[in-house]
Write a protein that holds these residues in place. Sequence first.
Motif, mmCIF file in Angstrom:
data_model
loop_
_atom_site.group_PDB
_atom_site.id
_atom_site.type_symbol
_atom_site.label_atom_id
_atom_site.label_comp_id
_atom_site.label_asym_id
_atom_site.label_seq_id
_atom_site.Cartn_x
_atom_site.Cartn_y
_atom_site.Cartn_z
ATOM 1 N N ASP A 168 0.812 -1.055 0.081
ATOM 2 C CA ASP A 168 0.123 0.018 0.183
ATOM 3 C C ASP A 168 0.947 1.135 -0.025
ATOM 4 O OD1 ASP A 168 -2.124 -1.321 -0.237
ATOM 5 O OD2 ASP A 168 -2.440 -1.414 1.817
ATOM 6 N N CYS A 227 8.856 1.854 -7.831
ATOM 7 C CA CYS A 227 8.827 0.571 -8.744
ATOM 8 C C CYS A 227 9.729 -0.762 -8.110
ATOM 9 C CB CYS A 227 8.921 1.020 -10.009
ATOM 10 S SG CYS A 227 8.542 -0.921 -11.721
ATOM 11 N N LEU A 271 7.742 6.500 -8.635
ATOM 12 C CA LEU A 271 6.193 6.018 -8.947
ATOM 13 C C LEU A 271 5.386 7.052 -8.531
ATOM 14 C CD1 LEU A 271 4.964 1.884 -7.195
ATOM 15 C CD2 LEU A 271 5.565 3.277 -9.828
ATOM 16 N N THR A 325 2.144 7.227 -10.179
ATOM 17 C CA THR A 325 -0.051 6.753 -10.636
ATOM 18 C C THR A 325 0.220 5.613 -10.412
ATOM 19 O OG1 THR A 325 0.971 6.194 -12.829
ATOM 20 C CG2 THR A 325 0.224 8.772 -12.934
ATOM 21 N N ARG A 326 -0.727 4.839 -10.788
ATOM 22 C CA ARG A 326 -0.382 3.677 -10.396
ATOM 23 C C ARG A 326 0.269 3.109 -11.235
ATOM 24 N NH1 ARG A 326 -6.477 0.365 -12.322
ATOM 25 N NH2 ARG A 326 -5.373 -0.597 -14.418
ATOM 26 N N PHE A 327 0.462 3.539 -12.711
ATOM 27 C CA PHE A 327 1.872 2.958 -13.281
ATOM 28 C C PHE A 327 2.939 3.619 -13.122
ATOM 29 C CE2 PHE A 327 -2.118 1.664 -15.244
ATOM 30 C CZ PHE A 327 -2.183 0.245 -15.590
ATOM 31 N N CYS A 328 4.096 2.648 -13.422
ATOM 32 C CA CYS A 328 5.464 3.279 -13.834
ATOM 33 C C CYS A 328 5.711 4.449 -14.936
ATOM 34 C CB CYS A 328 6.890 2.090 -13.610
ATOM 35 S SG CYS A 328 8.329 2.675 -13.656
ATOM 36 N N GLU A 351 3.366 -2.188 -13.972
ATOM 37 C CA GLU A 351 1.523 -1.339 -12.999
ATOM 38 C C GLU A 351 2.063 -1.743 -11.416
ATOM 39 O OE1 GLU A 351 -2.834 -1.865 -12.530
ATOM 40 O OE2 GLU A 351 -2.428 -3.622 -13.153
ATOM 41 N N LYS A 352 1.894 -0.543 -10.550
ATOM 42 C CA LYS A 352 1.483 -0.253 -9.349
ATOM 43 C C LYS A 352 2.103 -2.327 -8.785
ATOM 44 C CE LYS A 352 1.219 1.645 -4.758
ATOM 45 N NZ LYS A 352 0.769 2.806 -4.194
ATOM 46 N N LYS A 376 0.822 -4.957 -6.196
ATOM 47 C CA LYS A 376 -0.493 -5.274 -5.502
ATOM 48 C C LYS A 376 0.147 -7.186 -4.694
ATOM 49 C CE LYS A 376 -4.010 -4.135 -8.571
ATOM 50 N NZ LYS A 376 -5.254 -4.347 -8.915
#
Length: 127
Positions: free
Chosen positions: A5, A10, A17, A19-22, A28-29, A31
């Motif tokens: 969280d 990245c 990071l 945003t949600r994407f590098c 993508e981030k 999870k």
Amino acid sequence: MVNFDEQANCSNCGAKLTTRFCGECGQEKVKRITLKELFKTAQKALLEFESPFLHTFTKMTVQPAVVCKDYIEGKRARYFNPIKYAFWSITFLVFLTAFTDQSLAEHYSFSTSFENQEFVKKYGESD
């Protein structure tokens, strides 16, 4: 233990990071991997309407030469990686034969037909 969280960099390239994407590598981030996430990923990979795996499977069944030609010519985004496809196909075949008490050797053994005997006579005995 990694706290997903609060991920600031990245996991792939180490870039910051925002945003949600590098912004550097596009990953993508990350999870946390859960059983639910695994099922979602498998469902997306296999059942999406424009899934590369589904597209490759149907094309390899109907027009394998077209798939090979496209892949060699560089049209690869629409297809699943052929090495991975072969690996998963062979794995599926092995499991299928194991669960149905079939033997792969029965299906792929050489016949003792006249043509086979002539081949052995012409080119020598096999070991």
